[in-house]
Design a protein around this motif. Structure first.
Motif, mmCIF file in Angstrom:
data_model
loop_
_atom_site.group_PDB
_atom_site.id
_atom_site.type_symbol
_atom_site.label_atom_id
_atom_site.label_comp_id
_atom_site.label_asym_id
_atom_site.label_seq_id
_atom_site.Cartn_x
_atom_site.Cartn_y
_atom_site.Cartn_z
ATOM 1 N N ASP A 135 66.001 -34.948 19.957
ATOM 2 C CA ASP A 135 66.111 -33.535 20.314
ATOM 3 C C ASP A 135 65.161 -33.178 21.449
ATOM 4 O O ASP A 135 64.495 -34.042 22.030
ATOM 5 C CB ASP A 135 65.931 -32.635 19.082
ATOM 6 C CG ASP A 135 64.532 -32.705 18.473
ATOM 7 O OD1 ASP A 135 63.560 -33.027 19.189
ATOM 8 O OD2 ASP A 135 64.413 -32.426 17.256
ATOM 9 N N SER A 136 65.087 -31.903 21.773
ATOM 10 C CA SER A 136 64.307 -31.478 22.934
ATOM 11 C C SER A 136 62.807 -31.690 22.755
ATOM 12 O O SER A 136 62.063 -31.649 23.736
ATOM 13 C CB SER A 136 64.586 -29.996 23.220
ATOM 14 O OG SER A 136 64.299 -29.202 22.074
ATOM 15 N N GLY A 137 62.364 -31.937 21.534
ATOM 16 C CA GLY A 137 60.944 -32.225 21.294
ATOM 17 C C GLY A 137 60.623 -33.696 21.181
ATOM 18 O O GLY A 137 59.543 -34.066 20.697
ATOM 19 N N TRP A 138 61.514 -34.554 21.665
ATOM 20 C CA TRP A 138 61.348 -36.000 21.512
ATOM 21 C C TRP A 138 60.043 -36.503 22.112
ATOM 22 O O TRP A 138 59.442 -37.465 21.608
ATOM 23 C CB TRP A 138 62.517 -36.733 22.177
ATOM 24 C CG TRP A 138 62.490 -36.687 23.684
ATOM 25 C CD1 TRP A 138 63.020 -35.716 24.473
ATOM 26 C CD2 TRP A 138 61.871 -37.625 24.562
ATOM 27 N NE1 TRP A 138 62.784 -35.990 25.803
ATOM 28 C CE2 TRP A 138 62.077 -37.161 25.886
ATOM 29 C CE3 TRP A 138 61.169 -38.816 24.379
ATOM 30 C CZ2 TRP A 138 61.604 -37.843 27.014
ATOM 31 C CZ3 TRP A 138 60.687 -39.510 25.493
ATOM 32 C CH2 TRP A 138 60.915 -39.021 26.793
ATOM 33 N N ARG A 139 59.573 -35.844 23.187
ATOM 34 C CA ARG A 139 58.412 -36.378 23.898
ATOM 35 C C ARG A 139 57.147 -36.346 23.020
ATOM 36 O O ARG A 139 56.304 -37.257 23.115
ATOM 37 C CB ARG A 139 58.197 -35.590 25.194
ATOM 38 C CG ARG A 139 57.056 -36.099 26.062
ATOM 39 C CD ARG A 139 57.278 -37.539 26.532
ATOM 40 N NE ARG A 139 56.106 -38.068 27.201
ATOM 41 C CZ ARG A 139 55.925 -38.059 28.525
ATOM 42 N NH1 ARG A 139 56.866 -37.559 29.331
ATOM 43 N NH2 ARG A 139 54.829 -38.551 29.053
ATOM 44 N N GLU A 140 57.004 -35.325 22.185
ATOM 45 C CA GLU A 140 55.846 -35.271 21.292
ATOM 46 C C GLU A 140 55.834 -36.479 20.356
ATOM 47 O O GLU A 140 54.779 -37.087 20.114
ATOM 48 C CB GLU A 140 55.886 -33.983 20.458
ATOM 49 C CG GLU A 140 54.762 -33.896 19.425
ATOM 50 C CD GLU A 140 54.968 -32.791 18.405
ATOM 51 O OE1 GLU A 140 53.986 -32.441 17.723
ATOM 52 O OE2 GLU A 140 56.104 -32.283 18.282
ATOM 53 N N VAL A 141 56.995 -36.824 19.846
ATOM 54 C CA VAL A 141 57.108 -37.956 18.932
ATOM 55 C C VAL A 141 56.840 -39.259 19.682
ATOM 56 O O VAL A 141 56.112 -40.137 19.217
ATOM 57 C CB VAL A 141 58.498 -37.992 18.280
ATOM 58 C CG1 VAL A 141 58.500 -38.953 17.095
ATOM 59 C CG2 VAL A 141 58.933 -36.603 17.838
ATOM 60 N N ALA A 142 57.439 -39.383 20.868
ATOM 61 C CA ALA A 142 57.260 -40.595 21.665
ATOM 62 C C ALA A 142 55.798 -40.786 22.065
ATOM 63 O O ALA A 142 55.277 -41.910 22.040
ATOM 64 C CB ALA A 142 58.148 -40.532 22.909
ATOM 65 N N ASP A 143 55.129 -39.697 22.434
ATOM 66 C CA ASP A 143 53.713 -39.808 22.806
ATOM 67 C C ASP A 143 52.855 -40.217 21.616
ATOM 68 O O ASP A 143 51.883 -40.972 21.762
ATOM 69 C CB ASP A 143 53.211 -38.481 23.376
ATOM 70 C CG ASP A 143 53.685 -38.238 24.802
ATOM 71 O OD1 ASP A 143 54.056 -39.213 25.484
ATOM 72 O OD2 ASP A 143 53.687 -37.068 25.235
ATOM 73 N N THR A 144 53.204 -39.735 20.427
ATOM 74 C CA THR A 144 52.483 -40.126 19.213
ATOM 75 C C THR A 144 52.638 -41.622 18.970
ATOM 76 O O THR A 144 51.660 -42.331 18.662
ATOM 77 C CB THR A 144 53.000 -39.330 18.004
ATOM 78 O OG1 THR A 144 52.846 -37.930 18.262
ATOM 79 C CG2 THR A 144 52.245 -39.696 16.741
ATOM 80 N N ALA A 145 53.860 -42.112 19.106
ATOM 81 C CA ALA A 145 54.115 -43.540 18.936
ATOM 82 C C ALA A 145 53.439 -44.363 20.025
ATOM 83 O O ALA A 145 52.848 -45.416 19.761
ATOM 84 C CB ALA A 145 55.619 -43.801 18.935
ATOM 85 N N LEU A 146 53.520 -43.876 21.260
ATOM 86 C CA LEU A 146 52.932 -44.589 22.391
ATOM 87 C C LEU A 146 51.417 -44.730 22.233
ATOM 88 O O LEU A 146 50.844 -45.803 22.492
ATOM 89 C CB LEU A 146 53.267 -43.859 23.683
ATOM 90 C CG LEU A 146 52.685 -44.417 24.991
ATOM 91 C CD1 LEU A 146 53.134 -45.850 25.222
ATOM 92 C CD2 LEU A 146 53.096 -43.524 26.168
ATOM 93 N N THR A 147 50.764 -43.670 21.797
ATOM 94 C CA THR A 147 49.311 -43.713 21.589
ATOM 95 C C THR A 147 48.948 -44.788 20.570
ATOM 96 O O THR A 147 47.988 -45.546 20.751
ATOM 97 C CB THR A 147 48.796 -42.345 21.128
ATOM 98 O OG1 THR A 147 49.052 -41.389 22.152
ATOM 99 C CG2 THR A 147 47.308 -42.378 20.843
ATOM 100 N N PHE A 148 49.724 -44.876 19.483
ATOM 101 C CA PHE A 148 49.447 -45.872 18.451
ATOM 102 C C PHE A 148 49.681 -47.281 18.981
ATOM 103 O O PHE A 148 48.854 -48.178 18.778
ATOM 104 C CB PHE A 148 50.340 -45.610 17.231
ATOM 105 C CG PHE A 148 50.041 -46.506 16.066
ATOM 106 C CD1 PHE A 148 48.994 -46.220 15.207
ATOM 107 C CD2 PHE A 148 50.827 -47.630 15.829
ATOM 108 C CE1 PHE A 148 48.720 -47.047 14.123
ATOM 109 C CE2 PHE A 148 50.560 -48.466 14.741
ATOM 110 C CZ PHE A 148 49.507 -48.170 13.903
ATOM 111 N N VAL A 149 50.792 -47.489 19.668
ATOM 112 C CA VAL A 149 51.116 -48.820 20.194
ATOM 113 C C VAL A 149 50.063 -49.261 21.210
ATOM 114 O O VAL A 149 49.632 -50.428 21.224
ATOM 115 C CB VAL A 149 52.524 -48.836 20.796
ATOM 116 C CG1 VAL A 149 52.774 -50.128 21.564
ATOM 117 C CG2 VAL A 149 53.565 -48.645 19.704
ATOM 118 N N ARG A 150 49.617 -48.337 22.038
ATOM 119 C CA ARG A 150 48.579 -48.684 23.010
ATOM 120 C C ARG A 150 47.288 -49.151 22.336
ATOM 121 O O ARG A 150 46.562 -49.986 22.867
ATOM 122 C CB ARG A 150 48.270 -47.465 23.883
ATOM 123 C CG ARG A 150 49.204 -47.269 25.066
ATOM 124 C CD ARG A 150 48.857 -45.995 25.789
ATOM 125 N NE ARG A 150 49.481 -45.908 27.098
ATOM 126 C CZ ARG A 150 49.656 -44.773 27.764
ATOM 127 N NH1 ARG A 150 49.251 -43.620 27.210
ATOM 128 N NH2 ARG A 150 50.227 -44.770 28.951
#
Length: 282
Positions: free
Chosen positions: A264-279
């Motif tokens: 949905d239109s808020g996907w970026r918040e979720v993706a950034d949360t995942a990206l921070t963890f993966v990093r």
């Protein structure tokens, strides 16, 4: 189980990742979506220095239009079949990937991590596995389009808009819900839902996770506060069982988010949360 068949597209992604040399990240979709649902995520992770792979479930069509024209290709895809398909892809990579999955893809992510195949894992609103006992009413209602008819186990089931609205898009506007339905929704295999529903009654179920494997790696579970399909009670119980692992295990709840949070239109918040963890870990 059927023998995993890796497609030309998936083989190309593996070869590209091995040639690229950067840390691979593999995205795993759930029921009623296709690999293309991860396109924006893949672009974000590539821009952040990773190399992205978006394999499908066995026999996934390339487009939503093809999927809706030939729904029968989704039928009879068990959790074990799909897990083994992704397993075969991971084993062709030179580096263990970070794995990010949504819904049944979140369950598959945990299965693969439990096999020691992931450098770091993010399970987003993950479907339950054996040992996860809560069955909230909203989760039962979300699954009812499939579970109400035992014959659906061997079928592909298409959600109506109203069913999609309740199970996926309850936390967005009516206009966005309709757009998401027409842009992303495809039929889904009935078998995984029957497997998950009976997992705690079947010691031999494929819907089980080796949560104690010391090679599991770091794991983050993301839960949408307003998710009807995988409410907090399910996500948090999955977290509590995973927390028995000696590795890092974390959970975060994202406010005002439903099951469509990855598209949905808020996907970026979720993706950034995942990206921070993966990093942090991959």
């Amino acid at each position: 189980m059927t023998q995993p068949t890796i497609t030309a597209r998936e083989t190309g992604q593996v070869e590209r990742a091995n040639k690229d040399g950067h840390q691979p990240v593999m995205f795993v979709h759930g029921l009623w979506l296709l690999p293309s649902s991860w396109d924006r995520w893949a672009d974000l992770f590539e821009q952040s220095g990773f190399v992205a792979l978006t394999p499908g479930w066995p026999d996934d069509p390339d487009t939503v239009e093809e999927a809706n024209a030939e729904p029968e290709v989704f039928a009879k895809k068990s959790v074990g079949d799909v897990a083994d398909h992704y397993d075969a892809i991971v084993r062709k990579l030179d580096k263990r990937p970070a794995i990010i999955g949504h819904s049944f893809g979140g369950l598959l992510t945990q299965i693969l991590a439990g096999r020691g195949l992931s450098a770091a894992s993010v399970a987003i609103d993950p479907a339950p596995f054996r040992g996860v006992l809560p069955l909230p009413i909203s989760a039962l209602k979300s699954a009812s389009p499939v579970l109400k008819n035992p014959a659906n186990r061997n079928r592909a089931v298409r959600l109506t808009y109203d069913q999609f609205r309740f199970g996926f898009a309850n936390a967005v506007s009516k206009e966005e819900a309709k757009e998401l339905y027409h842009t992303y929704a495809v039929p889904g295999s009935g078998e995984p839902l029957f497997q998950a529903a009976s997992a705690n009654l079947n010691p031999w179920t494929e819907a089980k996770v080796n949560s104690r494997n010391p090679e599991r790696g770091p794991l983050l579970i993301i839960s949408g506060e307003k998710d009807n399909t995988v409410p907090w009670a399910i996500a948090n119980t999955s977290f509590k069982r995973q927390r028995r692992n000696e590795g890092v295990t974390e959970i975060v709840e994202l406010k005002d988010r439903g099951h469509a949070l990855v598209i949905d239109s808020g996907w970026r918040e979720v993706a950034d949360t995942a990206l921070t963890f993966v990093r942090r870990f991959a």
